[in-house]
Scaffold this motif. Structure first.
Motif, mmCIF file in Angstrom:
data_model
loop_
_atom_site.group_PDB
_atom_site.id
_atom_site.type_symbol
_atom_site.label_atom_id
_atom_site.label_comp_id
_atom_site.label_asym_id
_atom_site.label_seq_id
_atom_site.Cartn_x
_atom_site.Cartn_y
_atom_site.Cartn_z
ATOM 1 N N MET A 1 0.823 -1.209 0.000
ATOM 2 C CA MET A 1 0.000 0.000 0.000
ATOM 3 C C MET A 1 0.858 1.260 0.000
ATOM 4 O O MET A 1 0.375 2.345 -0.330
ATOM 5 C CB MET A 1 -0.903 0.026 1.244
ATOM 6 N N PHE A 2 2.141 1.119 0.370
ATOM 7 C CA PHE A 2 3.012 2.262 0.562
ATOM 8 C C PHE A 2 4.286 2.080 -0.267
ATOM 9 O O PHE A 2 5.186 1.348 0.146
ATOM 10 C CB PHE A 2 3.354 2.414 2.040
ATOM 11 N N PRO A 3 4.380 2.706 -1.441
ATOM 12 C CA PRO A 3 5.537 2.524 -2.329
ATOM 13 C C PRO A 3 6.865 2.797 -1.618
ATOM 14 O O PRO A 3 6.998 3.759 -0.869
ATOM 15 C CB PRO A 3 5.288 3.559 -3.436
ATOM 16 N N GLY A 4 7.831 1.908 -1.872
ATOM 17 C CA GLY A 4 9.164 2.065 -1.309
ATOM 18 C C GLY A 4 9.324 1.546 0.100
ATOM 19 O O GLY A 4 10.424 1.575 0.656
ATOM 20 N N LEU A 5 8.258 1.044 0.688
ATOM 21 C CA LEU A 5 8.324 0.593 2.075
ATOM 22 C C LEU A 5 8.995 -0.770 2.168
ATOM 23 O O LEU A 5 8.661 -1.689 1.420
ATOM 24 C CB LEU A 5 6.914 0.526 2.666
ATOM 25 N N ARG A 6 9.951 -0.898 3.077
ATOM 26 C CA ARG A 6 10.615 -2.189 3.302
ATOM 27 C C ARG A 6 9.684 -3.122 4.058
ATOM 28 O O ARG A 6 9.534 -4.286 3.714
ATOM 29 C CB ARG A 6 11.895 -1.969 4.089
ATOM 30 N N SER A 7 9.082 -2.631 5.136
ATOM 31 C CA SER A 7 8.167 -3.471 5.905
ATOM 32 C C SER A 7 7.329 -2.613 6.839
ATOM 33 O O SER A 7 7.733 -1.527 7.240
ATOM 34 C CB SER A 7 8.926 -4.518 6.720
ATOM 35 N N LEU A 8 6.152 -3.120 7.160
ATOM 36 C CA LEU A 8 5.344 -2.560 8.232
ATOM 37 C C LEU A 8 5.783 -3.256 9.514
ATOM 38 O O LEU A 8 6.170 -4.421 9.489
ATOM 39 C CB LEU A 8 3.864 -2.857 7.993
ATOM 40 N N ASP A 9 5.690 -2.562 10.635
ATOM 41 C CA ASP A 9 6.054 -3.218 11.877
ATOM 42 C C ASP A 9 5.444 -2.468 13.051
ATOM 43 O O ASP A 9 5.250 -1.255 12.996
ATOM 44 C CB ASP A 9 7.580 -3.243 12.033
ATOM 45 N N SER A 10 5.122 -3.217 14.093
ATOM 46 C CA SER A 10 4.705 -2.657 15.369
ATOM 47 C C SER A 10 3.552 -1.666 15.234
ATOM 48 O O SER A 10 3.596 -0.559 15.757
ATOM 49 C CB SER A 10 5.903 -1.984 16.061
ATOM 50 N N CYS A 11 2.516 -2.076 14.561
ATOM 51 C CA CYS A 11 1.351 -1.215 14.348
ATOM 52 C C CYS A 11 0.485 -1.175 15.606
ATOM 53 O O CYS A 11 0.392 -2.153 16.336
ATOM 54 C CB CYS A 11 0.549 -1.748 13.174
ATOM 55 N N PHE A 12 -0.124 -0.034 15.834
ATOM 56 C CA PHE A 12 -1.060 0.137 16.941
ATOM 57 C C PHE A 12 -2.256 0.934 16.433
ATOM 58 O O PHE A 12 -2.092 1.954 15.763
ATOM 59 C CB PHE A 12 -0.409 0.875 18.115
ATOM 60 N N VAL A 13 -3.474 0.471 16.738
ATOM 61 C CA VAL A 13 -4.697 1.125 16.277
ATOM 62 C C VAL A 13 -5.499 1.597 17.480
ATOM 63 O O VAL A 13 -5.604 0.888 18.482
ATOM 64 C CB VAL A 13 -5.564 0.166 15.428
ATOM 65 N N ARG B 1 13.967 3.943 17.180
ATOM 66 C CA ARG B 1 14.009 2.686 16.421
ATOM 67 C C ARG B 1 12.608 2.154 16.144
ATOM 68 O O ARG B 1 12.393 1.448 15.177
ATOM 69 C CB ARG B 1 14.843 1.641 17.170
ATOM 70 N N PHE B 2 11.653 2.434 17.029
ATOM 71 C CA PHE B 2 10.248 2.063 16.827
ATOM 72 C C PHE B 2 10.068 0.556 16.619
ATOM 73 O O PHE B 2 9.227 0.130 15.849
ATOM 74 C CB PHE B 2 9.638 2.832 15.647
ATOM 75 N N ASP B 3 10.890 -0.246 17.312
ATOM 76 C CA ASP B 3 10.855 -1.686 17.100
ATOM 77 C C ASP B 3 9.974 -2.401 18.125
ATOM 78 O O ASP B 3 10.143 -3.578 18.387
ATOM 79 C CB ASP B 3 12.272 -2.261 17.124
ATOM 80 N N THR B 4 9.040 -1.691 18.687
ATOM 81 C CA THR B 4 8.038 -2.297 19.537
ATOM 82 C C THR B 4 6.728 -1.556 19.292
ATOM 83 O O THR B 4 6.696 -0.599 18.523
ATOM 84 C CB THR B 4 8.454 -2.228 21.026
ATOM 85 N N VAL B 5 5.644 -1.977 19.899
ATOM 86 C CA VAL B 5 4.358 -1.327 19.658
ATOM 87 C C VAL B 5 4.398 0.092 20.222
ATOM 88 O O VAL B 5 4.681 0.299 21.398
ATOM 89 C CB VAL B 5 3.206 -2.130 20.299
ATOM 90 N N ASN B 6 4.119 1.067 19.377
ATOM 91 C CA ASN B 6 4.167 2.471 19.760
ATOM 92 C C ASN B 6 2.747 2.936 20.043
ATOM 93 O O ASN B 6 1.985 3.253 19.137
ATOM 94 C CB ASN B 6 4.817 3.290 18.639
ATOM 95 N N VAL B 7 2.397 2.974 21.331
ATOM 96 C CA VAL B 7 1.021 3.218 21.758
ATOM 97 C C VAL B 7 0.729 4.713 21.801
ATOM 98 O O VAL B 7 1.503 5.493 22.349
ATOM 99 C CB VAL B 7 0.772 2.603 23.144
ATOM 100 N N VAL B 8 -0.404 5.096 21.216
ATOM 101 C CA VAL B 8 -0.891 6.471 21.321
ATOM 102 C C VAL B 8 -2.351 6.423 21.737
ATOM 103 O O VAL B 8 -3.066 5.489 21.387
ATOM 104 C CB VAL B 8 -0.752 7.255 19.995
ATOM 105 N N GLN B 9 -2.787 7.405 22.512
ATOM 106 C CA GLN B 9 -4.188 7.473 22.938
ATOM 107 C C GLN B 9 -4.571 8.931 23.098
ATOM 108 O O GLN B 9 -3.717 9.790 23.317
ATOM 109 C CB GLN B 9 -4.399 6.765 24.290
ATOM 110 N N TRP B 10 -5.855 9.209 23.006
ATOM 111 C CA TRP B 10 -6.394 10.528 23.365
ATOM 112 C C TRP B 10 -7.264 10.342 24.578
ATOM 113 O O TRP B 10 -8.084 9.441 24.642
ATOM 114 C CB TRP B 10 -7.223 11.112 22.228
ATOM 115 N N TYR B 11 -7.063 11.198 25.596
ATOM 116 C CA TYR B 11 -7.889 11.146 26.808
ATOM 117 C C TYR B 11 -8.516 12.489 27.040
ATOM 118 O O TYR B 11 -7.932 13.508 26.847
ATOM 119 C CB TYR B 11 -7.038 10.772 28.034
#
Length: 199
Positions: free
Chosen positions: A122-134, A189-199
């Motif tokens: 889905m993302f041209p030039g991307l090596r890999s997706l990793d550690s996604c958080f939704v 490095r972002f090599d783990t799950v990068n958590v974001v939230q709105w409170y």
């Protein structure tokens, strides 16, 4: 001592316990194995599913769980492979009974009958997706209007052959069709799950 009435509370420390007036003590109970809620056994899920993130969507009145799926080991289980990480989503109305929605978005082994939400193509030039958080952004006045927000480690190759890493934000109105929004930061490095939230 703080009165809790009939409410339950988790005691992180002795802040709510008067040790001079009670014999209550800290005790972590061991988990009990019960029923299996979900088995990750589809071909596109490989042998490695992780980086789970859970949201409850009040508009749909259901839970959604997002997770990465990839093949970590070769078929003999003797060495690591480098298969592409895919992000998938399962749904539940009660948090106990889960299903894979047939999203029909991304092809795997000649078919689109799967629950894959994100792939690197889905993302041209991307090596890999990793550690996604939704997450589901329930801010009543969000800076970015889409309800679903996500982060992912975004790796591309520079012209000199070195790798560039960034933490990217993704957005979606429906939690299924995501698009890249922009860079959050390029420091890390972002090599783990990068958590974001709105409170």
């Amino acid at each position: 001592m703080i009165s809790l009435g009939s409410q339950r509370a988790f005691f992180w420390d002795n802040g709510m316990i008067d040790t001079g007036k009670t014999t209550a003590s800290h005790l972590v109970h061991h988990p009990l194995r019960k029923q299996v809620l979900m088995t990750f056994d589809q071909p596109w899920e490989g042998d490695g599913c992780g980086a789970f993130s859970l949201v409850f969507d009040p508009q749909l009145n259901r839970y959604r769980m997002y997770y990465e799926a990839w093949q970590m080991m070769n078929s003999q289980g003797t060495e690591h492979t480098l298969s592409d990480v895919k992000y998938c989503m399962i749904e539940s109305e009660d948090g106990l009974h889960w299903e894979r929605p047939n999203l029909g978005l991304h092809e795997f082994n000649g078919t689109r009958e799967n629950n894959i939400v994100l792939v690197k193509s889905m993302f041209p030039g991307l090596r890999s997706l990793d550690s996604c958080f939704v997450m589901l952004d329930e801010n009543p006045t969000p800076a970015v209007p889409e309800r679903y927000k996500a982060t992912t480690c975004y790796q591309t190759k520079n012209e000199d052959g070195t790798w560039h890493r960034a933490l990217y934000s993704l957005v979606s109105d429906d939690g299924v069709h995501f698009r890249r929004y922009g860079i959050i930061t390029e420091h890390g490095r972002f090599d783990t799950v990068n958590v974001v939230q709105w409170y």
